[in-house]
Motif scaffolding. Sequence first.
Motif, short mmCIF file in Angstrom:
data_model
loop_
_atom_site.label_atom_id
_atom_site.label_comp_id
_atom_site.label_asym_id
_atom_site.label_seq_id
_atom_site.Cartn_x
_atom_site.Cartn_y
_atom_site.Cartn_z
N THR A 17 36.37 41.48 35.53
CA THR A 17 37.07 40.20 35.59
C THR A 17 38.40 40.29 34.86
N GLU B 63 37.49 33.15 33.43
CA GLU B 63 37.30 34.47 34.02
C GLU B 63 37.54 34.38 35.52
N TRP C 191 30.19 30.12 38.65
CA TRP C 191 31.33 30.65 39.41
C TRP C 191 31.72 29.67 40.50
N ARG D 30 32.68 42.56 42.61
CA ARG D 30 32.28 41.99 41.32
C ARG D 30 32.10 43.06 40.25
N ARG E 165 37.48 36.80 39.22
CA ARG E 165 37.06 38.07 39.80
C ARG E 165 37.14 38.01 41.32
N ALA F 263 36.14 31.97 40.05
CA ALA F 263 36.56 31.70 38.67
C ALA F 263 35.46 30.90 37.98
N SER G 240 35.13 38.41 44.57
CA SER G 240 33.71 38.32 44.92
C SER G 240 33.23 39.50 45.75
#
Length: 68
Positions: A42, A31, A7, A38, A33, A23, A35
């Motif tokens: 995603t 993907e 990530w 989480r 998301r 990402a 943080s």
Amino acid sequence: MSSETGWIISSRSTGNGGSCVEARRQDGRIEVRNSKAREAGTVVFTVEEWDSFLFGAKRGEFDQLLTD
């Protein structure tokens, strides 16, 4: 080149834990998301979709979303 990465946290994210976007490349897809949430999951893009999004963002195509 590996098809998977760890990530990556956006450099625009604040240092105090707010506004964090992460990402990664996983299984040939990108993907994305939040943080701070989480567990919410995603959003998944193909590499082509992600490339098109970044191209548009760099050209200012989404700037109107920042104004009232």
